[in-house]
Design a protein around this motif. Sequence first.
Motif, PDB file in Angstrom:
ATOM      1  N   LEU A  45       8.501   4.387   4.670  1.00 15.61           N
ATOM      2  CA  LEU A  45       8.557   2.914   4.567  1.00 15.61           C
ATOM      3  C   LEU A  45       7.470   2.217   5.527  1.00 15.61           C
ATOM      4  O   LEU A  45       7.126   1.136   5.157  1.00 15.61           O
ATOM      5  N   ASP A  46       7.304   2.724   6.479  1.00 18.25           N
ATOM      6  CA  ASP A  46       6.471   2.424   7.376  1.00 18.25           C
ATOM      7  C   ASP A  46       5.187   2.503   7.258  1.00 18.25           C
ATOM      8  O   ASP A  46       4.111   1.577   7.369  1.00 18.25           O
ATOM      9  N   TYR A  47       4.730   3.486   6.527  1.00 17.17           N
ATOM     10  CA  TYR A  47       3.413   3.991   5.904  1.00 17.17           C
ATOM     11  C   TYR A  47       3.054   2.881   4.772  1.00 17.17           C
ATOM     12  O   TYR A  47       1.875   2.188   4.739  1.00 17.17           O
ATOM     13  N   ILE A  48       4.237   2.498   3.945  1.00 18.03           N
ATOM     14  CA  ILE A  48       4.046   1.422   2.815  1.00 18.03           C
ATOM     15  C   ILE A  48       3.667   0.225   3.398  1.00 18.03           C
ATOM     16  O   ILE A  48       2.715  -0.470   3.110  1.00 18.03           O
ATOM     17  N   SER A  49       4.482  -0.230   4.568  1.00 18.24           N
ATOM     18  CA  SER A  49       4.114  -1.383   5.221  1.00 18.24           C
ATOM     19  C   SER A  49       2.933  -1.706   5.868  1.00 18.24           C
ATOM     20  O   SER A  49       2.106  -2.746   5.529  1.00 18.24           O
ATOM     21  N   ILE A  50       2.243  -0.878   6.406  1.00 22.64           N
ATOM     22  CA  ILE A  50       1.162  -0.788   7.003  1.00 22.64           C
ATOM     23  C   ILE A  50       0.027  -0.562   5.893  1.00 22.64           C
ATOM     24  O   ILE A  50      -1.166  -1.804   5.823  1.00 22.64           O
ATOM     25  N   LEU A  51       0.124   0.068   4.855  1.00 22.49           N
ATOM     26  CA  LEU A  51      -0.564  -0.004   3.576  1.00 22.49           C
ATOM     27  C   LEU A  51      -0.794  -1.584   2.957  1.00 22.49           C
ATOM     28  O   LEU A  51      -1.792  -2.225   2.678  1.00 22.49           O
ATOM     29  N   GLN A  52       0.403  -2.013   2.817  1.00 20.75           N
ATOM     30  CA  GLN A  52       0.432  -3.566   2.187  1.00 20.75           C
ATOM     31  C   GLN A  52      -0.163  -4.330   3.225  1.00 20.75           C
ATOM     32  O   GLN A  52      -0.885  -5.398   2.913  1.00 20.75           O
ATOM     33  N   GLU A  53      -0.018  -4.458   4.459  1.00 21.67           N
ATOM     34  CA  GLU A  53      -0.708  -5.206   5.344  1.00 21.67           C
ATOM     35  C   GLU A  53      -2.195  -4.980   5.528  1.00 21.67           C
ATOM     36  O   GLU A  53      -2.855  -6.152   5.183  1.00 21.67           O
ATOM     37  N   GLU A  54      -2.712  -3.907   5.116  1.00 23.97           N
ATOM     38  CA  GLU A  54      -4.110  -3.824   5.088  1.00 23.97           C
ATOM     39  C   GLU A  54      -4.583  -4.151   3.885  1.00 23.97           C
ATOM     40  O   GLU A  54      -5.912  -4.835   3.917  1.00 23.97           O
ATOM     41  N   LEU A  55      -4.051  -4.034   2.781  1.00 21.26           N
ATOM     42  CA  LEU A  55      -4.426  -4.415   1.611  1.00 21.26           C
ATOM     43  C   LEU A  55      -4.540  -6.110   1.496  1.00 21.26           C
ATOM     44  O   LEU A  55      -5.410  -6.627   0.855  1.00 21.26           O
ATOM     45  N   VAL A  56      -3.672  -6.846   2.092  1.00 21.74           N
ATOM     46  CA  VAL A  56      -3.516  -8.241   2.516  1.00 21.74           C
ATOM     47  C   VAL A  56      -4.801  -8.573   3.111  1.00 21.74           C
ATOM     48  O   VAL A  56      -5.551  -9.532   2.816  1.00 21.74           O
ATOM     49  N   ARG A  57      -4.994  -8.199   4.157  1.00 25.47           N
ATOM     50  CA  ARG A  57      -6.248  -8.075   5.367  1.00 25.47           C
ATOM     51  C   ARG A  57      -7.522  -7.981   4.745  1.00 25.47           C
ATOM     52  O   ARG A  57      -8.444  -8.705   4.667  1.00 25.47           O
ATOM     53  N   ALA A  58      -7.572  -7.073   3.725  1.00 27.33           N
ATOM     54  CA  ALA A  58      -9.015  -6.753   3.094  1.00 27.33           C
ATOM     55  C   ALA A  58      -9.222  -7.665   1.804  1.00 27.33           C
ATOM     56  O   ALA A  58     -10.196  -7.483   1.226  1.00 27.33           O
TER      57      ALA A  58
ATOM     58  N   ILE B 273      -7.226  10.331  13.903  1.00 29.83           N
ATOM     59  CA  ILE B 273      -7.556   9.321  13.468  1.00 29.83           C
ATOM     60  C   ILE B 273      -6.075   8.748  12.917  1.00 29.83           C
ATOM     61  O   ILE B 273      -5.230   9.302  12.135  1.00 29.83           O
ATOM     62  N   ASN B 274      -5.781   7.589  13.513  1.00 34.11           N
ATOM     63  CA  ASN B 274      -4.188   7.067  13.204  1.00 34.11           C
ATOM     64  C   ASN B 274      -4.101   6.395  11.851  1.00 34.11           C
ATOM     65  O   ASN B 274      -5.254   5.892  11.093  1.00 34.11           O
ATOM     66  N   VAL B 275      -2.918   6.385  11.433  1.00 30.42           N
ATOM     67  CA  VAL B 275      -2.756   5.878   9.936  1.00 30.42           C
ATOM     68  C   VAL B 275      -3.272   4.252   9.816  1.00 30.42           C
ATOM     69  O   VAL B 275      -4.033   4.050   8.544  1.00 30.42           O
ATOM     70  N   ARG B 276      -3.059   3.537  10.607  1.00 32.38           N
ATOM     71  CA  ARG B 276      -3.830   2.205  10.498  1.00 32.38           C
ATOM     72  C   ARG B 276      -5.215   1.894  10.250  1.00 32.38           C
ATOM     73  O   ARG B 276      -5.846   1.595   9.142  1.00 32.38           O
ATOM     74  N   SER B 277      -5.773   2.876  11.059  1.00 30.96           N
ATOM     75  CA  SER B 277      -7.190   2.839  10.710  1.00 30.96           C
ATOM     76  C   SER B 277      -7.805   3.462   9.801  1.00 30.96           C
ATOM     77  O   SER B 277      -8.624   3.119   9.009  1.00 30.96           O
ATOM     78  N   GLY B 278      -7.194   4.387   9.208  1.00 29.96           N
ATOM     79  CA  GLY B 278      -7.254   5.458   7.983  1.00 29.96           C
ATOM     80  C   GLY B 278      -7.022   4.274   6.689  1.00 29.96           C
ATOM     81  O   GLY B 278      -7.930   4.184   5.729  1.00 29.96           O
ATOM     82  N   LEU B 279      -5.864   3.621   6.857  1.00 26.29           N
ATOM     83  CA  LEU B 279      -5.539   2.916   5.469  1.00 26.29           C
ATOM     84  C   LEU B 279      -6.506   1.512   5.570  1.00 26.29           C
ATOM     85  O   LEU B 279      -6.863   1.023   4.940  1.00 26.29           O
TER      86      LEU B 279
END
Length: 356
Positions: free
Chosen positions: A281-294, A337-343
């Motif tokens: 769930l944390d991973y999905i939240s980070i993914l969603q945040e990065e998709l919005v940012r991009a 490489i951490n998950v936020r940087s990778g996503l």
Amino acid sequence: MSKALIDINNKTILVTGSPGFIGANLVLRLLKEMSSGTVISFDSMNDYYDPQLKEYRLSLIEEAARTSAAKHVFIRGNLADKALVDKVFADYKPAVVVNLAAQAGVRYSIEHPDVYIESNLIGFFNILEACRYNPVEHLVYASSSSVYGGNKKVPFSVDDKVDNPVSLYAATKKSNELLAHSYSKLYNIPSTGLRFFTVYGPAGRPDMFYFSATQKLSRGEKIQIFNYGNCMRDFTYVEDIVEGVFRVMQGAPQKAVGEDGLPLPPYAVYNIGGGTPENLLDYISILQEELVRAGVLPEDYDFEGHRELVGMQPGDVPVTYADSEALERDYGFTPKINVRSGLRAFAEWYKEYYCD
């Protein structure tokens, strides 16, 4: 375990499964680093997922090859074609073989077992036979964290028993390790198996969760989150995987003779994983945040309205967690490489590839 150092320059390197996800990134790294020699990409370019993505990766390789000091050759073919595999070895005499070609995916193996037998068993057997009859200095091959099955002990260590696979895919990967061990023992072939842990990154495999979830969300569809989100995954960014493979290629298990006068198998297996499992769930939240940012998704996207919590899938496991201590000890490397940087890198690539 002591290692025989290998200088990859002025040699031929065979990478099967390029231009697959990991294979393409490895070939790009080799073309950048090698001062001479030849890199051979071998792949069937099948339609397990969108072949255009493989063509895209191949175009990146061909572009890199134009300015590389090393030569690149692409061979389109099936590893199950023994005559073709033998011809490649006879014509090019590869010194190092990195076998990344395989039918991937846990869930796909439930419905299409025959494809896994052809690629992961027959294809790998053909590679082993070719290594048997040619002067290969090091065989490196992809295994998988799936071999750990439902092991309750974490983190997963290469010293753990892995005799209870929960999918056919996992069973074929464990079989690869057993076959490689026997060929190492019988024919003194230095071989190293690498158990990859949930690899992700730009231009990855569309069947992987982060990629398929992005595609669904961008179409306004719901994503299913399995085991009601109670999963932990040791996600590993593709650049970390490639760094590990690149180092392992250059250090083969040392050949030695036992007390009985027969070869000790020059054989090793390593985990390559991030070592920091993420809650799904944390991973999905980070993914969603990065998709919005991009800019892939709008800022006011209703994430909760596009999530559906469901039960566990057949063949899946609740936790993966790599103990990569042996890789650190023998090769001085641990994924970093951490998950936020990778996503973030994935989201930016996705925006450029699909949205611009």
